[in-house]
Design a protein around this motif. Structure first.
Motif, short mmCIF file in Angstrom:
data_model
loop_
_atom_site.label_atom_id
_atom_site.label_comp_id
_atom_site.label_asym_id
_atom_site.label_seq_id
_atom_site.Cartn_x
_atom_site.Cartn_y
_atom_site.Cartn_z
N THR A 49 1.56 -3.53 9.09
CA THR A 49 1.68 -4.88 9.74
C THR A 49 0.97 -4.26 10.89
OG1 THR A 49 3.67 -5.56 10.32
CG2 THR A 49 2.88 -5.47 11.70
N VAL A 50 0.15 -3.45 10.86
CA VAL A 50 -0.20 -2.21 12.03
C VAL A 50 -1.77 -2.83 11.52
CG1 VAL A 50 -1.04 -1.11 13.22
CG2 VAL A 50 1.02 -1.21 12.97
N SER A 84 -7.31 4.33 7.41
CA SER A 84 -6.15 4.16 8.42
C SER A 84 -5.24 3.93 8.19
CB SER A 84 -6.96 3.10 9.52
OG SER A 84 -6.51 2.09 8.83
N VAL A 85 -4.38 3.22 6.75
CA VAL A 85 -3.72 2.41 6.22
C VAL A 85 -2.21 4.36 6.75
CG1 VAL A 85 -2.33 2.37 4.50
CG2 VAL A 85 -4.08 1.23 5.83
N VAL A 126 2.87 5.62 -2.26
CA VAL A 126 2.14 5.23 -3.63
C VAL A 126 2.66 3.54 -2.58
CG1 VAL A 126 3.47 3.96 -5.75
CG2 VAL A 126 3.50 6.29 -4.94
N SER A 127 3.76 2.74 -2.57
CA SER A 127 3.95 1.66 -1.75
C SER A 127 2.89 1.44 -0.89
CB SER A 127 5.19 1.32 -1.42
OG SER A 127 6.61 2.14 -1.89
N CYS A 128 2.33 1.86 -0.08
CA CYS A 128 1.15 1.43 1.10
C CYS A 128 -0.20 1.84 0.42
CB CYS A 128 0.82 2.92 1.95
SG CYS A 128 2.09 2.97 3.23
N VAL A 129 -0.38 2.14 -0.63
CA VAL A 129 -1.94 2.36 -1.81
C VAL A 129 -1.98 0.79 -2.07
CG1 VAL A 129 -2.15 3.40 -3.48
CG2 VAL A 129 -1.50 4.89 -1.94
#
Length: 217
Positions: A49-50, A84-85, A126-129
């Motif tokens: 979201t950010v 940034s993630v 892993v999910s973020c990537v």
């Protein structure tokens, strides 16, 4: 690079406040998915979201045109967004880890979170990537407004997958599955998985650079 990331955080004070409220909501109303799944859902939702909000605000106020006139290359702008993630993910992991630790130390009954583990942190990263690798090239190619529906579908698919697995895989099934995986040589499997994930992330990064450098601001 750091300044670009810091800029994205400063322009999203309202989004950060909404995310804090989201944490409270999720902890109280989504506990049925289980502690580990809840950690993943909350932290990835915040990071996604950010990071998406930064695209939205830049597009709304024409920030990209301003930055294009500064001694900042488009390559650096893409790098900052991808890095940034991990900053957002680290911040959300820290917040949730503190909440989980306090809840366990004080034995708070209405917050059903276990101590966060390294395995859960790996799942979050892993999910973020994966979510980032799929959604960012679309953002850089079409812009936030045109791509937000596709982006929502991507994240909804991730959200649904986590909840479905959490609700349908019993502890016994999970243990059997994990035993099977461990029998395949955990070290080798993690190495291959890590390399594949890195490849996906790098390919996504170069696609985003190509899309952004050919885009008219």
């Amino acid at each position: 690079m750091v300044n670009l990331i810091f800029k994205d955080i400063l322009i999203q004070k309202k989004t950060v406040m909404y995310m804090l409220l989201y944490i409270v909501f999720a902890i109280f109303f989504m506990q049925g998915v289980g502690s580990n799944a809840l950690y993943v859902l909350i932290t990835v939702t915040i990071a996604f979201t950010v990071s998406s909000g930064a695209f939205a605000i830049d597009e709304k106020y024409g920030s990209e045109k301003v930055m294009a006139s500064l001694p900042i290359t488009r390559n650096q702008m893409v790098q900052a967004r991808y890095l940034s993630v991990f900053v957002y993910a680290a911040a959300s992991i820290l917040i949730m880890a503190l909440i989980g630790a306090v809840a366990n130390l004080l034995n708070v009954q209405f917050i059903k979170l276990d101590y966060i583990t390294l395995a859960v942190i790996k799942k979050i990263l892993v999910s973020c990537v994966l979510v980032t690798s799929i959604s960012y090239p679309v953002y850089f190619k079409f812009g936030y407004t045109k791509a937000r529906i596709a982006s929502f579908i991507i994240f909804f698919a991730f959200f649904t997958s986590v909840v479905t697995v959490a609700e349908n895989v019993s502890d016994g099934d999970a243990s059997s599955f994990l035993s099977f995986i461990n029998g395949l040589s955990s070290g080798s499997l993690q190495l291959v998985g890590g390399l594949v994930l890195l490849l996906i992330f790098v390919v996504s990064y170069f696609i985003s650079i190509n899309c952004y450098e050919s885009k008219e601001l």
